[in-house]
Design a protein around this motif. Structure first.
Motif, short mmCIF file in Angstrom:
data_model
loop_
_atom_site.label_atom_id
_atom_site.label_comp_id
_atom_site.label_asym_id
_atom_site.label_seq_id
_atom_site.Cartn_x
_atom_site.Cartn_y
_atom_site.Cartn_z
N GLY A 34 0.82 -1.21 0.00
CA GLY A 34 0.00 0.00 0.00
C GLY A 34 0.85 1.25 0.00
O GLY A 34 0.62 2.20 -0.77
N VAL A 35 1.87 1.27 0.85
CA VAL A 35 2.80 2.40 0.90
C VAL A 35 3.58 2.51 -0.41
O VAL A 35 3.73 3.59 -0.97
CB VAL A 35 3.76 2.26 2.10
CG1 VAL A 35 4.85 3.31 2.06
CG2 VAL A 35 2.98 2.32 3.41
N ASN A 36 4.04 1.38 -0.93
CA ASN A 36 4.82 1.35 -2.17
C ASN A 36 4.01 1.92 -3.34
O ASN A 36 4.50 2.78 -4.09
CB ASN A 36 5.24 -0.08 -2.47
CG ASN A 36 6.03 -0.21 -3.75
OD1 ASN A 36 6.70 0.72 -4.18
ND2 ASN A 36 5.95 -1.36 -4.37
N ILE A 37 2.79 1.47 -3.49
CA ILE A 37 1.96 1.94 -4.60
C ILE A 37 1.62 3.42 -4.45
O ILE A 37 1.63 4.18 -5.42
CB ILE A 37 0.69 1.07 -4.73
CG1 ILE A 37 1.10 -0.32 -5.20
CG2 ILE A 37 -0.32 1.69 -5.67
CD1 ILE A 37 0.00 -1.35 -5.12
N GLY A 38 1.34 3.84 -3.22
CA GLY A 38 1.04 5.25 -2.98
C GLY A 38 2.20 6.15 -3.34
O GLY A 38 2.04 7.18 -3.99
#
Length: 84
Positions: free
Chosen positions: A30-34
């Motif tokens: 989630g953090v990576n994609i954001g």
């Protein structure tokens, strides 16, 4: 191989073993994609950042070039950063 590992995992932990690390993986992704989306949009839509990357592009293998038919062609680094 893959099936032997899956069989051993099932024997040791049951179905729950397959989802054991899922919450941590989802949190990280989630953090990576954001971050990826935010950086992509910033670099792709802001003319100042785009111009700065194009100025630095010769050191990264490119900037914009033309193929034999005149179609614009960009370097791999430019494509990865700016999505072109």
């Amino acid at each position: 191989g893959i099936f032997e590992t899956a069989r051993l995992l099932y024997r040791a932990h049951g179905y729950a073993g397959f989802a054991r690390g899922l919450p941590a993986t989802q949190l990280c992704q989630g953090v990576n994609i954001g971050l990826h989306f935010g950086i992509y949009e910033t670099l792709n839509t802001n003319p100042a950042y785009r111009a700065a990357f194009e100025a630095a592009a010769p050191a990264l293998g490119g900037g914009e070039r033309r193929e034999a038919g005149g179609r614009p062609r960009t370097s791999f680094a430019y494509s990865m950063v700016c999505g072109q």
